[in-house]
Design a protein around this motif. Structure first.
Motif, PDB file in Angstrom:
ATOM      1  N   PHE A  78       0.853  -1.178   0.000  1.00 52.67           N
ATOM      2  CA  PHE A  78       0.000   0.000   0.000  1.00 52.67           C
ATOM      3  C   PHE A  78       0.897   1.238   0.000  1.00 52.67           C
ATOM      4  O   PHE A  78       1.876   1.305   0.741  1.00 52.67           O
ATOM      5  CB  PHE A  78      -0.907   0.034   1.246  1.00 52.67           C
ATOM      6  N   ARG A  79       0.536   2.219  -0.850  1.00 54.45           N
ATOM      7  CA  ARG A  79       1.287   3.485  -0.837  1.00 54.45           C
ATOM      8  C   ARG A  79       0.403   4.585  -1.433  1.00 54.45           C
ATOM      9  O   ARG A  79      -0.115   4.465  -2.542  1.00 54.45           O
ATOM     10  CB  ARG A  79       2.573   3.375  -1.646  1.00 54.45           C
ATOM     11  N   GLU A  80       0.221   5.657  -0.655  1.00 51.84           N
ATOM     12  CA  GLU A  80      -0.540   6.831  -1.093  1.00 51.84           C
ATOM     13  C   GLU A  80       0.380   8.049  -0.999  1.00 51.84           C
ATOM     14  O   GLU A  80       0.938   8.337   0.066  1.00 51.84           O
ATOM     15  CB  GLU A  80      -1.771   7.020  -0.225  1.00 51.84           C
ATOM     16  N   VAL A  81       0.505   8.812  -2.132  1.00 51.22           N
ATOM     17  CA  VAL A  81       1.449   9.932  -2.219  1.00 51.22           C
ATOM     18  C   VAL A  81       0.661  11.238  -2.373  1.00 51.22           C
ATOM     19  O   VAL A  81      -0.227  11.336  -3.229  1.00 51.22           O
ATOM     20  CB  VAL A  81       2.422   9.762  -3.404  1.00 51.22           C
ATOM     21  N   ASP A  82       1.008  12.240  -1.541  1.00 55.10           N
ATOM     22  CA  ASP A  82       0.377  13.563  -1.593  1.00 55.10           C
ATOM     23  C   ASP A  82       1.464  14.589  -1.923  1.00 55.10           C
ATOM     24  O   ASP A  82       2.440  14.735  -1.169  1.00 55.10           O
ATOM     25  CB  ASP A  82      -0.284  13.910  -0.259  1.00 55.10           C
ATOM     26  N   ASP A  83       1.275  15.344  -3.013  1.00 51.63           N
ATOM     27  CA  ASP A  83       2.250  16.354  -3.443  1.00 51.63           C
ATOM     28  C   ASP A  83       1.778  17.741  -2.983  1.00 51.63           C
ATOM     29  O   ASP A  83       0.737  18.242  -3.427  1.00 51.63           O
ATOM     30  CB  ASP A  83       2.385  16.326  -4.967  1.00 51.63           C
ATOM     31  N   TRP A  84       2.554  18.341  -2.072  1.00 49.30           N
ATOM     32  CA  TRP A  84       2.212  19.639  -1.495  1.00 49.30           C
ATOM     33  C   TRP A  84       3.044  20.775  -2.121  1.00 49.30           C
ATOM     34  O   TRP A  84       3.011  21.913  -1.629  1.00 49.30           O
ATOM     35  CB  TRP A  84       2.460  19.624   0.014  1.00 49.30           C
ATOM     36  N   SER A  85       3.702  20.496  -3.162  1.00 50.69           N
ATOM     37  CA  SER A  85       4.558  21.513  -3.780  1.00 50.69           C
ATOM     38  C   SER A  85       3.709  22.658  -4.344  1.00 50.69           C
ATOM     39  O   SER A  85       2.714  22.426  -5.037  1.00 50.69           O
ATOM     40  CB  SER A  85       5.389  20.900  -4.920  1.00 50.69           C
ATOM     41  N   GLY A  86       4.127  23.900  -3.996  1.00 51.91           N
ATOM     42  CA  GLY A  86       3.453  25.086  -4.522  1.00 51.91           C
ATOM     43  C   GLY A  86       2.134  25.403  -3.850  1.00 51.91           C
ATOM     44  O   GLY A  86       1.429  26.319  -4.276  1.00 51.91           O
ATOM     45  N   ILE A 111       5.236   6.959   7.506  1.00 53.93           N
ATOM     46  CA  ILE A 111       4.930   8.232   6.828  1.00 53.93           C
ATOM     47  C   ILE A 111       6.269   8.880   6.505  1.00 53.93           C
ATOM     48  O   ILE A 111       7.046   9.198   7.418  1.00 53.93           O
ATOM     49  CB  ILE A 111       4.082   9.164   7.704  1.00 53.93           C
ATOM     50  N   ASP A 112       6.547   9.074   5.244  1.00 50.06           N
ATOM     51  CA  ASP A 112       7.804   9.698   4.803  1.00 50.06           C
ATOM     52  C   ASP A 112       7.483  10.962   3.999  1.00 50.06           C
ATOM     53  O   ASP A 112       6.413  11.075   3.389  1.00 50.06           O
ATOM     54  CB  ASP A 112       8.610   8.727   3.922  1.00 50.06           C
ATOM     55  N   TRP A 113       8.399  11.882   3.957  1.00 46.25           N
ATOM     56  CA  TRP A 113       8.239  13.072   3.119  1.00 46.25           C
ATOM     57  C   TRP A 113       9.591  13.570   2.630  1.00 46.25           C
ATOM     58  O   TRP A 113      10.621  13.318   3.244  1.00 46.25           O
ATOM     59  CB  TRP A 113       7.485  14.187   3.834  1.00 46.25           C
ATOM     60  N   ASN A 118       7.252  20.013   7.241  1.00 42.08           N
ATOM     61  CA  ASN A 118       7.151  19.016   8.312  1.00 42.08           C
ATOM     62  C   ASN A 118       5.721  18.473   8.359  1.00 42.08           C
ATOM     63  O   ASN A 118       4.769  19.134   7.928  1.00 42.08           O
ATOM     64  CB  ASN A 118       7.540  19.645   9.651  1.00 42.08           C
ATOM     65  N   VAL A 119       5.592  17.261   8.926  1.00 41.97           N
ATOM     66  CA  VAL A 119       4.292  16.605   9.098  1.00 41.97           C
ATOM     67  C   VAL A 119       3.995  16.521  10.594  1.00 41.97           C
ATOM     68  O   VAL A 119       4.841  16.076  11.380  1.00 41.97           O
ATOM     69  CB  VAL A 119       4.275  15.195   8.471  1.00 41.97           C
TER      70      VAL A 119
END
Length: 283
Positions: A78-86, A111-113, A118-119
């Motif tokens: 399982f892997r879900e990726v969220d892009d917060w760039s910009g 949880i990696d980033w 920061n998370v």
């Protein structure tokens, strides 16, 4: 929605159990699934719910991944990726259904980033389901449960062996000239004698009891006869006439006078005796 799932750990629907885990990220952003999921045979994960907040500048690049390694292969199950760039930092909530993946595939979670930021306040919850009778042997009430003890008992084959069929024993009997038929007859005779002896002992015991009973009855009869003889009717005493018996006559004077006549007779006899003695000496 996360609070509701956290409060209700599981529910039932027919025979299938549905449940949710606690927050896998409560102690950090890496976790071991054997500490998160119930170790129930046949358990399958059917969803991942997560929430977290990013702290970042709008212009900065940042990519966050919520994931589980494949415990039975390479990569991720399982892997879900969220892009917060910009975009500015914010809180995200997601419910990701998965296709009832067996518990054995779920490896280490994290949880990696990457990027700048920061998370915080992360929450990761897994929903699951399982059949409590997936393995019928876990519960005697499950359909298809097999009592292994009964199976073993039924499968046992008891072999009855006649020792006389053993070659070694038969050779030894032949060597000693033992006639098994004679032995059987002797054994029957012994049993008959023992049976007759028991019957005799039984009869002796019964006769002893009868004799004791007869003696006891005879003793009781004699006792009652003696009692009847010794019993004196009360009417007997009433036939004795009453009255007073007078005392015997008494002397008026307790001092008796001397018998002078007896004294004279005694002296005369004494004188006569002395004369006879003297006559003997005169001769």
């Amino acid at each position: 929605m996360l609070a509701l799932l956290a409060c209700s750990s599981y529910s039932y629907s027919d025979e299938t159990v549905f449940g949710t885990t606690g927050n896998a990220a409560s102690d950090g952003y890496n976790w071991v699934m054997t500490n998160i999921l119930p170790q129930q045979a046949g358990l399958a994960v059917n969803g991942v719910i997560y929430q977290y907040t990013t702290v970042k500048n709008t212009e900065d690049d940042m990519v966050v991944s919520v994931q589980n390694e494949n415990a039975r292969g390479s990569g991720y199950i399982f892997r879900e990726v969220d892009d917060w760039s910009g975009i500015p930092g914010n809180t995200i909530n997601k419910v990701i259904p998965v296709n009832n993946i067996d518990i054995s595939y779920w490896g280490r979670g994290s949880i990696d980033w990457t990027g700048t930021g920061n998370v915080e306040d992360a929450k990761v919850i897994y929903t699951y389901q399982y059949d409590p009778c997936f393995d019928p042997q876990t519960d005697p009430t499950c359909p298809g449960y097999i009592d292994q003890f009964v199976v073993d008992l039924q499968s046992e084959q008891v072999e009855i062996v006649d020792p006389l069929d053993d070659d070694v024993i038969q050779d030894e009997l032949d060597r000693k000239g033992v006639d098994t038929e004679d032995d059987d007859q002797e054994e029957r005779d012994n049993k008959k004698m023992k049976s007759e002896k028991k019957i005799e002992e039984r009869l002796e015991k019964i006769l002893g009891i009868v004799n004791t009973t007869l003696l006891a009855a005879d003793a009781v009869a004699k006792h009652e006869e003696l009692i009847s003889i010794a019993a004196i009717p009360t009417s007997y005493y009433s036939t004795i006439p009453g009255g007073v018996i007078d005392d015997a006559p008494k002397l008026a004077d307790s001092n008796l006078p001397e018998n002078k006549n007896a004294l004279r007779v005694g002296l005369a006899q004494q004188v006569k005796h002395e004369k006879l003695v003297d006559l003997q000496y005169e001769k």
